[in-house]
Structure formats: structure tokens, C-alpha cells
Design an enzyme around this catalytic site. Structure first.
Site, PDB file in Angstrom:
ATOM      1  N   GLU A  55      54.867  35.950  51.582  1.00 34.97           N
ATOM      2  CA  GLU A  55      55.502  36.601  52.741  1.00 34.97           C
ATOM      3  C   GLU A  55      55.104  38.074  52.756  1.00 34.97           C
ATOM      4  O   GLU A  55      54.630  38.599  51.738  1.00 34.97           O
ATOM      5  CB  GLU A  55      57.034  36.465  52.637  1.00 34.97           C
ATOM      6  CG  GLU A  55      57.482  35.012  52.672  1.00 34.97           C
ATOM      7  CD  GLU A  55      58.986  34.846  52.649  1.00 34.97           C
ATOM      8  OE1 GLU A  55      59.704  35.875  52.556  1.00 34.97           O
ATOM      9  OE2 GLU A  55      59.434  33.698  52.730  1.00 34.97           O
TER      10      GLU A  55
ATOM     11  N   GLY B 182      45.794  24.264  41.631  1.00 34.06           N
ATOM     12  CA  GLY B 182      45.143  25.091  42.651  1.00 34.06           C
ATOM     13  C   GLY B 182      44.311  26.188  42.008  1.00 34.06           C
ATOM     14  O   GLY B 182      43.195  26.486  42.440  1.00 34.06           O
TER      15      GLY B 182
ATOM     16  N   GLY C 229      17.184  45.171  47.540  1.00 34.63           N
ATOM     17  CA  GLY C 229      17.709  45.351  48.895  1.00 34.63           C
ATOM     18  C   GLY C 229      17.888  44.051  49.647  1.00 34.63           C
ATOM     19  O   GLY C 229      18.763  43.929  50.510  1.00 34.63           O
TER      20      GLY C 229
ATOM     21  N   GLU D 229      46.335  32.830  44.929  1.00 33.03           N
ATOM     22  CA  GLU D 229      46.915  31.809  44.036  1.00 33.03           C
ATOM     23  C   GLU D 229      47.392  32.452  42.728  1.00 33.03           C
ATOM     24  O   GLU D 229      47.242  31.897  41.638  1.00 33.03           O
ATOM     25  CB  GLU D 229      45.921  30.659  43.798  1.00 33.03           C
ATOM     26  CG  GLU D 229      45.463  30.069  45.130  1.00 33.03           C
ATOM     27  CD  GLU D 229      45.308  28.579  45.173  1.00 33.03           C
ATOM     28  OE1 GLU D 229      45.388  27.941  44.116  1.00 33.03           O
ATOM     29  OE2 GLU D 229      45.128  28.052  46.279  1.00 33.03           O
TER      30      GLU D 229
HETATM   31  C1  LIG Z   1      42.290  35.331  52.396  1.00 36.37           C
HETATM   32  C2  LIG Z   1      43.633  35.033  51.788  1.00 36.37           C
HETATM   33  C3  LIG Z   1      44.144  33.744  51.864  1.00 36.37           C
HETATM   34  C4  LIG Z   1      45.398  33.465  51.330  1.00 36.37           C
HETATM   35  N1  LIG Z   1      45.926  32.203  51.464  1.00 36.37           N
HETATM   36  C5  LIG Z   1      47.218  31.980  51.116  1.00 36.37           C
HETATM   37  C6  LIG Z   1      47.835  30.716  51.418  1.00 36.37           C
HETATM   38  O1  LIG Z   1      47.191  29.790  51.965  1.00 36.37           O
HETATM   39  N2  LIG Z   1      49.152  30.558  51.106  1.00 36.37           N
HETATM   40  C7  LIG Z   1      49.891  31.539  50.504  1.00 36.37           C
HETATM   41  O2  LIG Z   1      51.065  31.314  50.251  1.00 36.37           O
HETATM   42  N3  LIG Z   1      49.331  32.747  50.210  1.00 36.37           N
HETATM   43  C8  LIG Z   1      48.013  32.993  50.505  1.00 36.37           C
HETATM   44  N4  LIG Z   1      47.436  34.212  50.228  1.00 36.37           N
HETATM   45  C9  LIG Z   1      48.262  35.270  49.647  1.00 36.37           C
HETATM   46  C10 LIG Z   1      47.913  35.638  48.201  1.00 36.37           C
HETATM   47  O3  LIG Z   1      48.309  34.616  47.333  1.00 36.37           O
HETATM   48  C11 LIG Z   1      48.561  37.002  47.908  1.00 36.37           C
HETATM   49  O4  LIG Z   1      47.824  37.986  48.630  1.00 36.37           O
HETATM   50  C12 LIG Z   1      48.618  37.325  46.435  1.00 36.37           C
HETATM   51  O5  LIG Z   1      49.512  36.471  45.764  1.00 36.37           O
HETATM   52  C13 LIG Z   1      49.020  38.782  46.157  1.00 36.37           C
HETATM   53  O6  LIG Z   1      50.146  39.132  46.898  1.00 36.37           O
HETATM   54  P1  LIG Z   1      50.127  40.508  47.737  1.00 36.37           P
HETATM   55  O7  LIG Z   1      48.908  40.478  48.584  1.00 36.37           O
HETATM   56  O8  LIG Z   1      51.427  40.654  48.403  1.00 36.37           O
HETATM   57  O9  LIG Z   1      49.911  41.646  46.654  1.00 36.37           O
HETATM   58  P2  LIG Z   1      51.059  42.371  45.777  1.00 36.37           P
HETATM   59  O10 LIG Z   1      51.923  41.356  45.157  1.00 36.37           O
HETATM   60  O11 LIG Z   1      51.701  43.431  46.607  1.00 36.37           O
HETATM   61  O12 LIG Z   1      50.185  43.047  44.636  1.00 36.37           O
HETATM   62  C14 LIG Z   1      49.455  44.263  44.837  1.00 36.37           C
HETATM   63  C15 LIG Z   1      48.748  44.598  43.516  1.00 36.37           C
HETATM   64  O13 LIG Z   1      49.694  44.804  42.485  1.00 36.37           O
HETATM   65  C16 LIG Z   1      49.443  43.957  41.390  1.00 36.37           C
HETATM   66  N5  LIG Z   1      50.696  43.548  40.748  1.00 36.37           N
HETATM   67  C17 LIG Z   1      51.787  43.008  41.347  1.00 36.37           C
HETATM   68  N6  LIG Z   1      52.721  42.757  40.423  1.00 36.37           N
HETATM   69  C18 LIG Z   1      52.220  43.128  39.219  1.00 36.37           C
HETATM   70  C19 LIG Z   1      52.709  43.130  37.877  1.00 36.37           C
HETATM   71  N7  LIG Z   1      53.914  42.653  37.578  1.00 36.37           N
HETATM   72  N8  LIG Z   1      51.892  43.585  36.913  1.00 36.37           N
HETATM   73  C20 LIG Z   1      50.686  44.053  37.199  1.00 36.37           C
HETATM   74  N9  LIG Z   1      50.154  44.084  38.437  1.00 36.37           N
HETATM   75  C21 LIG Z   1      50.911  43.633  39.435  1.00 36.37           C
HETATM   76  C22 LIG Z   1      48.706  42.767  41.984  1.00 36.37           C
HETATM   77  O14 LIG Z   1      47.943  42.069  41.019  1.00 36.37           O
HETATM   78  C23 LIG Z   1      47.849  43.450  43.028  1.00 36.37           C
HETATM   79  O15 LIG Z   1      46.697  43.969  42.420  1.00 36.37           O
HETATM   80  C24 LIG Z   1      46.147  34.500  50.687  1.00 36.37           C
HETATM   81  C25 LIG Z   1      45.607  35.793  50.590  1.00 36.37           C
HETATM   82  C26 LIG Z   1      44.369  36.065  51.142  1.00 36.37           C
HETATM   83  C27 LIG Z   1      43.820  37.461  51.033  1.00 36.37           C
END
Ligand SMILES: Cc1cc2nc3c(=O)[nH]c(=O)nc-3n(C[C@H](O)[C@H](O)[C@H](O)COP(=O)(O)OP(=O)(O)OC[C@H]3O[C@@H](n4cnc5c(N)ncnc54)[C@H](O)[C@@H]3O)c2cc1C
Length: 392
Positions: A134, A249, A348, A371
Site C-alpha cells: 500500500e 515468489g 557503447g 517481493e
Molecule cells: C515494478 C513493481 C512491481 C511491484 N509489484 C507488486 C505486486 O504485484 N504486489 C505487491 O503487493 N507489491 C508489488 N510491488 C511493491 C514492492 O513489493 C515494494 O515496492 C517493496 O516491498 C518495498 O516497499 P516500498 O516501495 O514501500 O519501500 P519502503 O518500504 O518505503 O522502503 C524504502 C527503503 O527502505 C528500506 N527499508 C525499509 N525498512 C527497512 C529496515 N527495517 N531495515 C533496513 N532497510 C529498510 C527498503 O529496503 C528500501 O530500500 C511492486 C513494486 C514495483 C516497483
């Protein structure tokens, strides 16, 4: 193009396993590889080809045969996804997500839910999306805010799911929503059909890679579903279902990195074998050979880790979650590096679209994020290590 037998896999397979891998490799070479660059350029989601893959048993790879699944192992699954990704990592990765959803329905659904959905998911007449993330809950997925309120014989779902692969095109949305209190135990899983009143989708996201599959928000505005849409007919088990789906997954996403990186390696080795500089072919330069040697070692290490973790998941070992997290972290990082090295070896030309390398680099980048990010994989592993050595 090399055959899979040239790619470090053949020696370890028995006759049945070879047939499975050859089927995937043949399909990928004929039905995906020739079109991958066009689909990438045109943002085309190849639904017809996905359904062809399903006809070969790739829509429900490790699901039960009584409901139309292929009844194969996770180990077969990662080998299949490697072959598909050799042709197109973005298409392979979407099929991986569909298989994850299908397995969740097969494994946790009631008999009625399994009979209703798995045969259609296996044929991909019904295509599925996984909806956990979300806007305010990514890595901390258990903080999700989408609500599902029980009203008579129905649930009413309201919330927004972010970054959903397949959104808008998929027929079935496997949605994690809150039926109870804060935290993981308040989460349940629902099967929501496309076309349900109140269900809509955000604009398609413009992404660095994965152009051959759509990504958008899934918006739930008082979507009413029958109580029978609650997966497993039990509230409060949804977070466990979502996490168990992600074990496999993560392996399949990593296998998609491996296939892409293997393709990049093969292109690079072939390129430097005939590219001339300083009066010789580049492959005669010892530092280039060292680079190729390290790349080949990373590929084989990745393959062996994946096979090991997939076997742990098949066997249900006590450390299967850690094995899957470790393999996902290592393989997606190592294979991204291999793809980037392959681009560098092209000079390149690697930066030009027509060589097909920059697409692989773009596609593989996101495997380190989704994931469960690779940092979250380290959180999973660190928690387990701390529990063993510090009792925490
Ligand atoms: C192209 C694409 C397809 C996707 N498809 C799906 C899908 O089909 N279904 C679905 O449910 N989701 C999907 N996602 C979502 C994806 O799983 C999330 O983007 C991912 O889990 C990270 O969540 P966030 O983007 O909110 O990053 P955040 O959780 O905000 O994290 C930001 C950064 O902080 C780091 N971080 C967060 N917590 C910690 C911690 N405790 N310790 C150290 N580092 C931390 C993270 O590793 C990251 O580098 C997709 C994302 C993309 C880009």
C-alpha cells in the site's frame, strides 16, 4: 542462441527434469525471445503468449493435479523460470506472480474455492494479481490499512493497493485486507474479481524496466464481495498466507534474474569473442577472461543456491524461510551485477537498445526491490541469526 545444455544446468538433470526444462526453453526461444524488445518498446503485456505457456502447464506449476495444476516441485519451478527469463525477464516475472497467487488459492482455499478458481488460473483464462503493498505500507506490510468490514453475508473492502503487477488486466485480485486489530493477526485474504462495483485502477506507472507488464494502483471503494470470497474461510490468517506465498515468489523472481543474467553473459561472451581492439579479439585479453570467469562463477553459484532453497521449500525444512530469503538476496544482487558487467563488456553498444543488454539490466533492477527488498531479506536472516546466537 545457446541451448540450456550449454548453460551449466544439464549435468544435474534426470530425463524427466530435462523434458520439463527443454519444454520451457523451447517455448521461450520461439514464443518470447523474438518479441521481447518490441514488447519492451511498446509496453505490450503479452497475454496471449502467457496463455500459451499455461497450455504447457506453466500457469499452476506447483499446484495440485486434482484441480488442474501441474503437480511439479519448486525445484522444477525455478528451472522453468530461469528458461523463460532467458528470453524475457519481465514476462517470466509476471508469470511468477500469477503462479504465486494460484498456489495461495490451491494451498489455503476451501474445496469450493480451489474447484472454482484453480482450473481457470491454471489455464490462465483467469489471470491473477497479488495485492499486499500500500502507499503507506511497503516493507512494513503488516501495517496495511485496507479494511474489510463484515456486513451480513458480505465483506466491504476499502483501501488502496500500490504497485500492483497486472493491475487493470488481471481478472482476479488476491487482496490482503484488515478484518481485525492492528498487526499481522488482523489481516485476511480476499479473492476479488475484476468488474466488481467499486474496484478501479490508477494510471499505469512509467517504469525503468518491466515494460512488458502493467503496474498500477488497485483502488477499492466499498467493494462488496460475498463472504465466500474470504480465502480459506478464516479471518486473521491472511498475513501468513501472503508471507508463505512470498517464499516461493522470492525464488521465482530470483530465477528470473538468473535467466536474464545468463542471457546477458552469453551475449557478452559471444560479443568479446569477435570484437577486435589493440590487434586482437577482446576475449584474448586476460582481464576480460577474468571478468567472464567471475561472471560464470556468479551464475553457477546463484543456480546452486536457488536449487538448494527450492529443495528446502519442497521438503518443508525448518529453515526454508531463511533459505528463500538468502537465495533471493544473493541471486538478485549477483545477477544484476553480471548483467551490468555484460553491458560494460559491450562498450557503447551495450547502452543501445538493439543489443538487448540494457533491457535486461533495467528489468533485473526491480528484482532487488520487490517481493521484499534485499534489505528486508537481511532483516529476515539477521532475526534468525540473532535468535540462534543471542536468544532474541
Ligand atoms: C515494478 C513493481 C512491481 C511491484 N509489484 C507488486 C505486486 O504485484 N504486489 C505487491 O503487493 N507489491 C508489488 N510491488 C511493491 C514492492 O513489493 C515494494 O515496492 C517493496 O516491498 C518495498 O516497499 P516500498 O516501495 O514501500 O519501500 P519502503 O518500504 O518505503 O522502503 C524504502 C527503503 O527502505 C528500506 N527499508 C525499509 N525498512 C527497512 C529496515 N527495517 N531495515 C533496513 N532497510 C529498510 C527498503 O529496503 C528500501 O530500500 C511492486 C513494486 C514495483 C516497483
Amino acid at each position: 542462441m545457446t541451448t540450456f545444455a550449454d548453460r551449466g544446468m544439464a549435468g544435474g538433470l534426470d530425463a524427466d527434469e530435462r523434458v520439463i526444462v527443454e519444454t520451457a526453453a523451447d517455448f521461450a526461444a520461439k514464443r518470447l525471445a523474438p518479441f521481447a524488445l518490441t514488447w519492451d518498446a511498446e509496453d505490450h503485456f503479452p497475454v496471449a503468449e502467457l496463455r500459451e505457456a499455461a497450455q504447457l502447464g506453466m500457469g499452476a506449476i506447483y499446484c495440485s493435479e486434482d484441480v488442474g495444476g501441474s503437480g511439479l516441485r519448486r525445484l522444477d519451478g525455478v528451472r522453468i523460470f530461469e528458461q523463460l527469463a532467458y528470453a524475457d525477464p519481465a514476462v517470466a516475472a509476471f508469470l511468477s506472480i500469477h503462479n504465486m497467487c494460484t498456489w495461495m488459492v490451491d494451498r489455503y482455499g476451501t474445496e469450493e474455492q480451489r474447484a472454482q478458481w484453480v482450473p481457470r488460473l491454471a489455464s490462465m483464462e483467469t489471470i491473477a494479481s497479488y495485492c499486499l503493498t500500500e502507499p503507506g505500507a511497503g516493507s512494513d506490510a503488516a501495517a496495511l490499512a485496507t479494511r474489510a468490514e463484515r456486513v451480513g453475508d458480505e465483506y466491504v473492502l476499502t483501501g488502496v493497493k500500490q504497485f500492483i503487477s497486472g493491475a487493470g488486466t488481471s481478472d482476479l485480485y488476491v487482496i490482503m485486507a484488515r478484518t481485525g486489530d492492528a498487526g499481522p493477526k488482523g489481516i485476511s485474504t480476499f479473492l476479488v474479481e475484476n468488474g466488481s462495483p467499486g474496484l478501479s485502477f490508477g494510471a499505469q506507472e512509467h517504469k525503468m524496466g518491466w515494460h512488458a507488464q502493467p503496474t498500477a494502483q488497485v483502488i477499492l471503494d466499498e467493494v462488496r464481495v460475498p463472504a465466500s470470497a474470504l480465502l480459506g474461510a478464516t479471518e486473521g490468517i491472511g498475513f501468513g498466507i501472503a508471507m508463505n506465498g512470498l517464499n516461493g515468489g522470492r525464488l521465482n523472481i530470483a530465477a528470473s534474474s538468473l535467466g536474464g543474467a545468463q542471457a546477458a553473459f552469453d551475449k557478452a561472451a559471444s560479443y568479446v569473442a569477435s570484437r577486435k581492439a589493440f590487434g586482437q579479439n577482446l576475449i584474448d585479453e586476460s582481464t576480460i577472461r577474468f571478468t567472464l570467469a567471475d561472471m560464470a562463477t556468479s551464475l553457477q553459484t546463484s543456480r546452486l543456491m536457488l536449487w538448494h532453497a527450492a529443495s528446502a521449500l519442497d521438503a518443508g525444512t525448518a529453515d526454508k524461510v531463511e533459505q528463500c530469503a538468502m537465495a533471493k538476496r544473493y541471486v538478485t544482487d549477483a545477477c544484476f551485477t553480471v548483467a551490468d558487467q555484460a553491458l560494460q563488456l559491450h562498450g557503447g553498444y551495450g547502452y543501445l537498445n538493439e543489443y538487448g543488454i540494457e533491457k535486461i539490466v533495467r528489468d533485473l533492477r526491480v528484482h532487488r526491490i520487490l517481493e521484499g527488498t534485499n534489505e528486508i531479506m537481511r532483516v529476515v536472516l539477521g532475526r534468525s541469526i540473532a535468535s540462534r546466537f543471542a536468544g532474541k
